[in-house]
Design a protein around this motif. Structure first.
Motif, mmCIF file in Angstrom:
data_model
loop_
_atom_site.group_PDB
_atom_site.id
_atom_site.type_symbol
_atom_site.label_atom_id
_atom_site.label_comp_id
_atom_site.label_asym_id
_atom_site.label_seq_id
_atom_site.Cartn_x
_atom_site.Cartn_y
_atom_site.Cartn_z
ATOM 1 N N MET A 44 126.403 79.780 -1.039
ATOM 2 C CA MET A 44 127.139 79.437 -0.002
ATOM 3 C C MET A 44 127.516 81.201 1.478
ATOM 4 N N GLN A 45 127.591 81.924 0.664
ATOM 5 C CA GLN A 45 127.609 83.056 2.005
ATOM 6 C C GLN A 45 126.413 83.298 2.489
ATOM 7 N N ASP A 46 125.531 83.371 1.293
ATOM 8 C CA ASP A 46 124.234 83.855 1.679
ATOM 9 C C ASP A 46 123.770 82.712 3.465
ATOM 10 N N TYR A 47 123.448 81.274 3.267
ATOM 11 C CA TYR A 47 123.825 80.425 3.670
ATOM 12 C C TYR A 47 124.375 80.514 5.543
ATOM 13 N N ASP A 48 125.800 80.547 5.315
ATOM 14 C CA ASP A 48 126.738 81.221 6.614
ATOM 15 C C ASP A 48 125.843 82.050 6.964
ATOM 16 N N LYS A 49 125.452 83.806 6.736
ATOM 17 C CA LYS A 49 124.816 84.475 6.818
ATOM 18 C C LYS A 49 123.819 84.139 7.901
ATOM 19 N N LYS A 50 122.624 83.238 6.800
ATOM 20 C CA LYS A 50 121.825 83.198 7.602
ATOM 21 C C LYS A 50 121.899 82.076 8.657
ATOM 22 N N ILE A 51 123.003 80.981 9.473
ATOM 23 C CA ILE A 51 122.915 80.317 9.983
ATOM 24 C C ILE A 51 123.988 81.235 10.902
ATOM 25 N N GLU A 52 124.742 82.449 11.233
ATOM 26 C CA GLU A 52 125.012 83.164 11.394
ATOM 27 C C GLU A 52 123.474 84.442 12.517
ATOM 28 N N GLU A 53 122.772 84.211 11.549
ATOM 29 C CA GLU A 53 122.351 85.247 12.499
ATOM 30 C C GLU A 53 121.230 84.083 13.396
ATOM 31 N N GLU A 54 120.718 83.033 13.257
ATOM 32 C CA GLU A 54 119.798 81.964 13.313
ATOM 33 C C GLU A 54 120.715 82.006 14.831
ATOM 34 N N GLU A 55 122.156 81.402 15.080
ATOM 35 C CA GLU A 55 122.527 81.622 16.240
ATOM 36 C C GLU A 55 122.529 82.278 17.666
ATOM 37 N N ALA A 56 122.835 83.871 16.675
ATOM 38 C CA ALA A 56 122.822 84.821 17.316
ATOM 39 C C ALA A 56 121.316 85.157 17.965
#
Length: 275
Positions: free
Chosen positions: A172-184
């Motif tokens: 879930m940490q890796d997933y949240d990090k990936k979502i944040e990168e996509e949103e940025a």
């Protein structure tokens, strides 16, 4: 009557080499693996590199990747052993590090791709056909079968809750990090034209999307109904005028009956209170 064709033990189809293997030293009849060099079209991306991959058919169910790696280790350093239920393109896939999820078990006879470090390992593996039967289960490397295999499978099926929780949290940490990168990245590219001058329209804008709820859907339907009512021409035709009059008279009659009932109820509830 045609003469019977004599079958040669260990005979392999064209292009394949038959390797005799036995489960253990006490077994009399050998089993034959059919091997050949794995070949692909040029330019095809695969996890099984050409000239270094040995394609193995007729792999018995009791043979594990560790057993194949040990059998062919005498031919050279074995990098990996990939087993599946049927031959495939062998496209490169992201390796799943999970031991709890996406664990597919293959039953029955299988095929295998044995990848050597050097091309010479493939030729040395094909030359094993000149030797005696290879043993899959030995005293130093026994293969569990029967009740022992069932006990080991049951023990492996018991999940360690702490280890499972740690794996889920890491995922879930890796997933949240990936979502944040996509949103940025989306926020950075929003409104910026590309090389041809086109601007990519995204779901992020001044007006966010409507929530998919029942109340929001009802409000949307009500607004659409009001729009249609404003656009519609009332009493434009004679039949519309008659329908409007008929509905108005029906509403007056309904209101009159409701008023009569309300007055009758008030009279029934009226009481004389001198004080």
């Amino acid at each position: 009557m045609a003469a019977a064709v004599k079958r040669v033990v260990g005979e392999a189809p064209a292009g394949y080499t038959a390797l005799a293997v036995k489960f253990g030293a006490r077994q009399r009849s050998p089993h034959y693996l059919l091997v050949k060099e794995h070949q692909l079209r040029e330019g095809a991306g695969t996890a099984h590199p050409p000239h270094r991959t040995l394609f193995v058919l007729n792999v018995p169910p009791y043979c594990t990747p560790a057993s194949l790696s040990r059998l062919f280790s005498r031919c050279g350093h074995v990098q990996s052993v990939d087993m599946c239920d049927k031959p495939g393109p062998g496209e490169k896939k992201e390796k799943l590090k999970s031991k709890f999820f996406n664990c597919e078990t293959v039953t029955g006879f299988q095929v295998a791709y044995v990848v050597f470090k050097k091309p010479a390992g493939v030729q040395a593996a094909k030359a094993l056909s000149q030797e005696g039967p290879l043993l899959i289960s030995t005293e130093s490397h026994p293969v569990k079968t029967g009740v022992r295999k069932w006990i080991a499978s049951y023990a492996a099926s018991i999940v360690d809750q702490e280890e499972l929780k740690a794996e889920v949290d890491a995922y879930m940490q890796d997933y949240d990090k990936k979502i944040e990168e996509e949103e940025a990245k989306a926020a950075k590219e929003e409104g910026v034209p590309d090389e041809e001058g086109w601007v990519k329209v995204t779901r992020r804008g001044r007006k966010p999307g409507l929530p998919r709820t029942e109340a929001a859907n009802l409000r949307l339907l009500e607004k659409e109904k009001q729009k249609r009512a404003r656009k519609e021409l009332l009493n434009f035709y004679a039949w519309q005028h008659r329908e409007t009059k008929r509905e108005h008279i029906a509403q007056l009659r309904k209101k009159f009956e409701e008023d009569k009932q309300r007055i009758a109820l008030m009279r029934a509830q009226r009481k004389f209170r001198p004080y």
